[in-house]
Enzyme design. Sequence first.
Site, PDB file in Angstrom:
ATOM      1  CG  ASP A  97      -2.014   1.067   1.073  1.00 50.34           C
ATOM      2  OD1 ASP A  97      -2.025   1.785   0.045  1.00 50.34           O
ATOM      3  OD2 ASP A  97      -2.835   1.197   2.003  1.00 50.34           O
ATOM      4  CG  ASN A 204      -5.016  -1.738   7.326  1.00 50.34           C
ATOM      5  OD1 ASN A 204      -5.811  -1.815   6.398  1.00 50.34           O
ATOM      6  ND2 ASN A 204      -3.737  -1.569   7.130  1.00 50.34           N
ATOM      7  CG  HIS A 205      -7.007   1.378   4.933  1.00 48.95           C
ATOM      8  ND1 HIS A 205      -7.026   0.504   3.880  1.00 48.95           N
ATOM      9  CD2 HIS A 205      -5.703   1.651   5.159  1.00 48.95           C
ATOM     10  CE1 HIS A 205      -5.792   0.264   3.480  1.00 48.95           C
ATOM     11  NE2 HIS A 205      -4.970   0.942   4.245  1.00 48.95           N
ATOM     12  CG  HIS A 236      -4.751   4.220   8.382  1.00 46.25           C
ATOM     13  ND1 HIS A 236      -4.887   2.924   8.809  1.00 46.25           N
ATOM     14  CD2 HIS A 236      -3.576   4.253   7.705  1.00 46.25           C
ATOM     15  CE1 HIS A 236      -3.848   2.205   8.414  1.00 46.25           C
ATOM     16  NE2 HIS A 236      -3.027   2.984   7.738  1.00 46.25           N
ATOM     17  CG  HIS A 401       3.198   2.625  11.134  1.00 43.42           C
ATOM     18  ND1 HIS A 401       3.599   1.565  11.909  1.00 43.42           N
ATOM     19  CD2 HIS A 401       2.297   2.118  10.264  1.00 43.42           C
ATOM     20  CE1 HIS A 401       2.973   0.476  11.518  1.00 43.42           C
ATOM     21  NE2 HIS A 401       2.165   0.770  10.524  1.00 43.42           N
ATOM     22  CB  ALA A 403      -0.259  -0.207  18.566  1.00 42.11           C
TER      23      ALA A 403
HETATM   24  P1  5GP Z   1      -1.018  -0.189   9.318  1.00 45.19           P
HETATM   25  O1  5GP Z   1      -0.815   0.916   8.380  1.00 45.19           O
HETATM   26  O2  5GP Z   1       0.289  -0.842   9.673  1.00 45.19           O
HETATM   27  O3  5GP Z   1      -2.034  -1.180   8.915  1.00 45.19           O
HETATM   28  O4  5GP Z   1      -1.640   0.450  10.634  1.00 45.19           O
HETATM   29  C1  5GP Z   1      -1.065   1.479  11.330  1.00 45.19           C
HETATM   30  C2  5GP Z   1      -1.480   1.436  12.764  1.00 45.19           C
HETATM   31  O5  5GP Z   1      -2.810   1.929  12.915  1.00 45.19           O
HETATM   32  C3  5GP Z   1      -1.553   0.063  13.404  1.00 45.19           C
HETATM   33  O6  5GP Z   1      -0.284  -0.384  13.808  1.00 45.19           O
HETATM   34  C4  5GP Z   1      -2.487   0.284  14.573  1.00 45.19           C
HETATM   35  O7  5GP Z   1      -1.749   0.605  15.740  1.00 45.19           O
HETATM   36  C5  5GP Z   1      -3.309   1.493  14.171  1.00 45.19           C
HETATM   37  N1  5GP Z   1      -4.756   1.226  14.006  1.00 45.19           N
HETATM   38  C6  5GP Z   1      -5.351   0.230  13.316  1.00 45.19           C
HETATM   39  N2  5GP Z   1      -6.700   0.369  13.356  1.00 45.19           N
HETATM   40  C7  5GP Z   1      -6.963   1.495  14.073  1.00 45.19           C
HETATM   41  C8  5GP Z   1      -8.166   2.196  14.442  1.00 45.19           C
HETATM   42  O8  5GP Z   1      -9.283   1.821  14.126  1.00 45.19           O
HETATM   43  N3  5GP Z   1      -8.014   3.332  15.167  1.00 45.19           N
HETATM   44  C9  5GP Z   1      -6.800   3.813  15.546  1.00 45.19           C
HETATM   45  N4  5GP Z   1      -6.746   4.949  16.234  1.00 45.19           N
HETATM   46  N5  5GP Z   1      -5.667   3.173  15.212  1.00 45.19           N
HETATM   47  C10 5GP Z   1      -5.726   2.035  14.483  1.00 45.19           C
HETATM   48 MN    MN Z   2      -1.142   2.215   6.990  1.00 42.98          MN
HETATM   49 MN    MN Z   3      -2.781   0.785   4.073  1.00 39.03          MN
END
Ligand code: 5GP
Ligand code: MN
Ligand code: MN
Length: 478
Positions: A97, A204-205, A236, A401, A403
């Site tokens: 991505d 995850n977005h 996100h 970036h 948790a």
């Molecule tokens: P990644 O881009 O690696 O998928 O996600 C980045 C970070 O977003 C993850 O490591 C996690 O800590 C955080 N994250 C994922 N879902 C949520 C959400 O619904 N709300 C918030 N505040 N953070 C999230």
């Molecule tokens: Mn991401």
């Molecule tokens: Mn992504």
Amino acid sequence: MDLKQIEKINTYEWEISRSVQPWMRVPVRIFSDEIMLKAALQDRSLDQAVNAASLPGLVGSVCVMPDVHQGYGFPIGGVAATDVQEGVISPGGIGYDINCGVRLMASDLPRQAAEHLLEDFTRLLYQACPSGVGEKGIVQVQAKELRRICEQGSGWALKNGFADREDIETSEDGGCIAGADWAAVSRRASERGAEQIGSLGSGNHFIEVDYVEQVFDEQAAAVMGLHKGSIAIQLHSGSRGFGHQVCTDFVHQFQAVAAKYHIQLPDRELVCAPLNSTEGRAYLSAMRAAANYAFCNRQVLAYAVRQTFEDCFPGYHLRNVYDLAHNIGKIETHRIGGQSVRVCVHRKGATRAFAPGHPDLPQQYQKIGQPVLVPGSMGTSSWVLVGTESAMLKSFGSCSHGAGRVLSRTQAKKEVNGGQLREELAARGIFVQAGSLRGLAEEAPRAYKNIDRVIECIEGTGLGRSVARLVPLAVIKG
Ligand code: 5GP
Ligand code: MN
Ligand code: MN
């Protein structure tokens, strides 16, 4: 990888020396405490960092952030810098991505004044911002227009009424990276991208309505427009099917290239090409096109979020705090061993975190440093930090970036019931609007590491400085 192979430098820094594997060209530097380090040893992420240390032209160390977890070839939460003359570029070190990232917007709306409208507002946001797998976006364009989006990024959104000038000024690189080349983008990528501008995606977005629960640096928070008790919104998303296709195309194309350039790798997922080769340059140009696509995508979504917010809460403005990439390759100058070196910084699941005074920062952030956005999960806090001089010296101006995952998606789905999770969150005052309950289960707060601990490591090693903590009130998951 074994804890015995890792040398402790201090409470928050660890090193895997070059002698651990014959292919290592540089050491691996881990920013973490012992507990999180042990958690990282549960998956292949540190082995992947050791493998990544084989890439030709690396300078300094391969850096590993406290939120590290296993990814494609490279770990997520990894940073690697390669010399522009002698080094390579690796799509796996940037991620599928391309320019996935986070945008934070802030308002003066007090949480109390918003609460009674929050569910309605979230439902309206859900309608205004298309989400889910393969969903069409707010804007659908022909190839000719898509080319402009790839070349102009958020500048396209400004020209077409989806942005204010302030949005552009407060985005990393002004929402557009120079050097994108449409000719390097495949037809398949163009087809997948044409209909998805202004769409969130799935999994995850997210779009999350938060309130500023705590301020740690009054001055920096004021500059960012973050006030204790006020509503802020995080978004996100990334480059959707377009970036995914660009990455796929070049991972395939590069499989044959390593041999051509006599590059030996311990893992074929690390495929790469010299930055100075036809293939390497083509990927860099296509990656930049995808990065610009993502900037424009978040901008168009953010504009819809703002309109919805301002309709719902008349008299309140939702302004951009910052828009930040966390899957990207950037050509930057860093001081390494007392010398200024031009490098390609691969940030995969890692953010830029430039110190105060850096010429690439917008005027209003010159004094405080670059805002660093670190989401936690839909059930925990998220953090806003600023970049530091330590980050410039230790991690090529980079920070963590998020948790980071502790449970794989499959594991999370096994252990968590989506419907139950939604009720648990509702009981805690967090309203969830989700495309699918199975998808929601994958994103359960317990699928992620402890964000507060990640931030403690970041503070401990000085890669960022805390400004504010956000707490969720409502979240939209694709
Ligand atoms: P990644 O881009 O690696 O998928 O996600 C980045 C970070 O977003 C993850 O490591 C996690 O800590 C955080 N994250 C994922 N879902 C949520 C959400 O619904 N709300 C918030 N505040 N953070 C999230
Ligand atoms: Mn991401
Ligand atoms: Mn992504």
